[in-house]
Design an enzyme around this catalytic site. Structure first.
Site, PDB file in Angstrom:
ATOM      1  N   LYS A  11       0.830  -1.202   0.000  1.00 38.19           N
ATOM      2  CA  LYS A  11       0.000   0.000   0.000  1.00 38.19           C
ATOM      3  C   LYS A  11       0.877   1.271   0.000  1.00 38.19           C
ATOM      4  O   LYS A  11       2.092   1.181   0.210  1.00 38.19           O
ATOM      5  CB  LYS A  11      -0.912  -0.035   1.231  1.00 38.19           C
ATOM      6  N   TYR A  51     -12.345  -2.578  -3.275  1.00 42.01           N
ATOM      7  CA  TYR A  51     -12.802  -2.650  -1.883  1.00 42.01           C
ATOM      8  C   TYR A  51     -14.331  -2.628  -1.785  1.00 42.01           C
ATOM      9  O   TYR A  51     -14.872  -2.246  -0.747  1.00 42.01           O
ATOM     10  CB  TYR A  51     -12.195  -1.502  -1.075  1.00 42.01           C
ATOM     11  N   ASN A 114      -1.646  -0.320   7.394  1.00 44.78           N
ATOM     12  CA  ASN A 114      -1.171  -1.685   7.673  1.00 44.78           C
ATOM     13  C   ASN A 114      -0.387  -2.288   6.512  1.00 44.78           C
ATOM     14  O   ASN A 114      -0.231  -3.502   6.403  1.00 44.78           O
ATOM     15  CB  ASN A 114      -2.318  -2.583   8.140  1.00 44.78           C
ATOM     16  N   HIS A 117      -1.925  -5.412   1.288  1.00 46.69           N
ATOM     17  CA  HIS A 117      -3.200  -6.080   1.018  1.00 46.69           C
ATOM     18  C   HIS A 117      -2.901  -7.472   0.470  1.00 46.69           C
ATOM     19  O   HIS A 117      -1.953  -7.651  -0.290  1.00 46.69           O
ATOM     20  CB  HIS A 117      -4.017  -5.302  -0.023  1.00 46.69           C
ATOM     21  N   GLU A 128      -9.812  -9.918  -7.844  1.00 47.97           N
ATOM     22  CA  GLU A 128      -8.863  -8.820  -7.679  1.00 47.97           C
ATOM     23  C   GLU A 128      -7.784  -8.847  -8.762  1.00 47.97           C
ATOM     24  O   GLU A 128      -7.395  -7.802  -9.292  1.00 47.97           O
ATOM     25  CB  GLU A 128      -8.244  -8.880  -6.280  1.00 47.97           C
TER      26      GLU A 128
HETATM   27  P1  DAT Z   1      -7.620  -7.022   5.450  1.00 46.85           P
HETATM   28  O1  DAT Z   1      -6.831  -5.962   4.721  1.00 46.85           O
HETATM   29  O2  DAT Z   1      -6.817  -7.617   6.571  1.00 46.85           O
HETATM   30  O3  DAT Z   1      -8.211  -8.054   4.533  1.00 46.85           O
HETATM   31  P2  DAT Z   1     -10.286  -5.905   5.684  1.00 46.85           P
HETATM   32  O4  DAT Z   1     -10.608  -6.523   4.360  1.00 46.85           O
HETATM   33  O5  DAT Z   1     -11.240  -6.178   6.810  1.00 46.85           O
HETATM   34  O6  DAT Z   1      -8.824  -6.293   6.189  1.00 46.85           O
HETATM   35  O7  DAT Z   1     -10.227  -4.330   5.517  1.00 46.85           O
HETATM   36  C1  DAT Z   1      -9.579  -3.754   4.390  1.00 46.85           C
HETATM   37  C2  DAT Z   1      -8.723  -2.604   4.858  1.00 46.85           C
HETATM   38  O8  DAT Z   1      -9.560  -1.565   5.372  1.00 46.85           O
HETATM   39  C3  DAT Z   1      -7.763  -2.949   5.990  1.00 46.85           C
HETATM   40  O9  DAT Z   1      -6.559  -3.496   5.521  1.00 46.85           O
HETATM   41  C4  DAT Z   1      -7.567  -1.618   6.635  1.00 46.85           C
HETATM   42  C5  DAT Z   1      -8.916  -0.945   6.476  1.00 46.85           C
HETATM   43  N1  DAT Z   1      -9.755  -1.144   7.670  1.00 46.85           N
HETATM   44  C6  DAT Z   1     -10.411  -2.270   8.018  1.00 46.85           C
HETATM   45  N2  DAT Z   1     -11.072  -2.118   9.154  1.00 46.85           N
HETATM   46  C7  DAT Z   1     -10.835  -0.846   9.546  1.00 46.85           C
HETATM   47  C8  DAT Z   1     -11.225  -0.067  10.673  1.00 46.85           C
HETATM   48  N3  DAT Z   1     -12.024  -0.568  11.629  1.00 46.85           N
HETATM   49  N4  DAT Z   1     -10.766   1.207  10.746  1.00 46.85           N
HETATM   50  C9  DAT Z   1      -9.974   1.720   9.788  1.00 46.85           C
HETATM   51  N5  DAT Z   1      -9.559   1.041   8.708  1.00 46.85           N
HETATM   52  C10 DAT Z   1      -9.996  -0.232   8.582  1.00 46.85           C
HETATM   53 MG    MG Z   2      -9.723  -7.885   3.103  1.00 49.81          MG
END
Ligand code: DAT
Ligand code: MG
Length: 151
Positions: A11, A51, A114, A117, A128
């Site tokens: 990212k 997303y 974080n 992805h 994707e």
């Molecule tokens: P991942 O990237 O581990 O698959 P995800 O699909 O639940 O996680 O969410 C996509 C991204 O969105 C994640 O990497 C960071 C952001 N995100 C998720 N939950 C969040 C939250 N509660 N607050 C802020 N950003 C969040």
């Molecule tokens: Mg995810």
């Protein structure tokens, strides 16, 4: 063997922090095969599609602004159980809950930054990969190291 392909992306925070090489190197050393790579700024509409599952959530707009805020390193990796193997190497969504030794556990501090992805299932990987790469951009090739990686 369950050979899979997965979509992985460093990212904008990972790019800005100079972690592209480190992150890619971890996957290469693990034994995953690089099938495609692209350095790009994601158009907003593409990010919203990528997303799409999070549309309507409180963090969605911030997530889209963040992921389109600078270049990302997009890649496709291949290997046995590649989807789960890569997710394990990434760590949990919240870097503070990610184990040391994982990418988020070693380099991240907050969920909104974080670093990486990775597709969460074979079906999302297919979806994707098709968003970010044309079929002809995916390389099929043998590596001599494969015979020293898999029995
Ligand atoms: P991942 O990237 O581990 O698959 P995800 O699909 O639940 O996680 O969410 C996509 C991204 O969105 C994640 O990497 C960071 C952001 N995100 C998720 N939950 C969040 C939250 N509660 N607050 C802020 N950003 C969040
Ligand atoms: Mg995810």
């Amino acid at each position: 063997m369950a050979t899979e392909r997965t979509y992985v992306m460093v990212k904008p925070d990972g790019v800005q922090r100079g972690l592209c090489g480190e992150i890619m190197s971890r996957f290469e050393k693990k034994g995953l095969k690089i099938v495609a790579v692209k350095f790009m700024v994601i158009p907003r509409s593409v990010a919203e599609s990528h997303y799409g599952e999070h549309k309507g959530k409180g963090f969605f707009n911030g997530l889209i602004s963040f992921i389109t805020s600078g270049p990302v390193l997009a890649m496709v990796l291949e290997g046995d159980n590649a989807v789960a193997v890569c997710r394990n190497m990434m760590g949990k969504t919240n870097p503070q809950e990610s184990a040391p030794g994982t990418i988020r556990g070693d380099f991240g501090m907050v969920t909104g930054m974080n670093l990486i992805h990775g597709s969460d299932s074979v079906d999302s990987a297919k979806r994707e990969i098709s968003i970010f790469f044309k079929p002809e951009e995916l390389m099929s090739y043998k590596r001599s190291a494969d015979e020293w990686t898999y029995e």
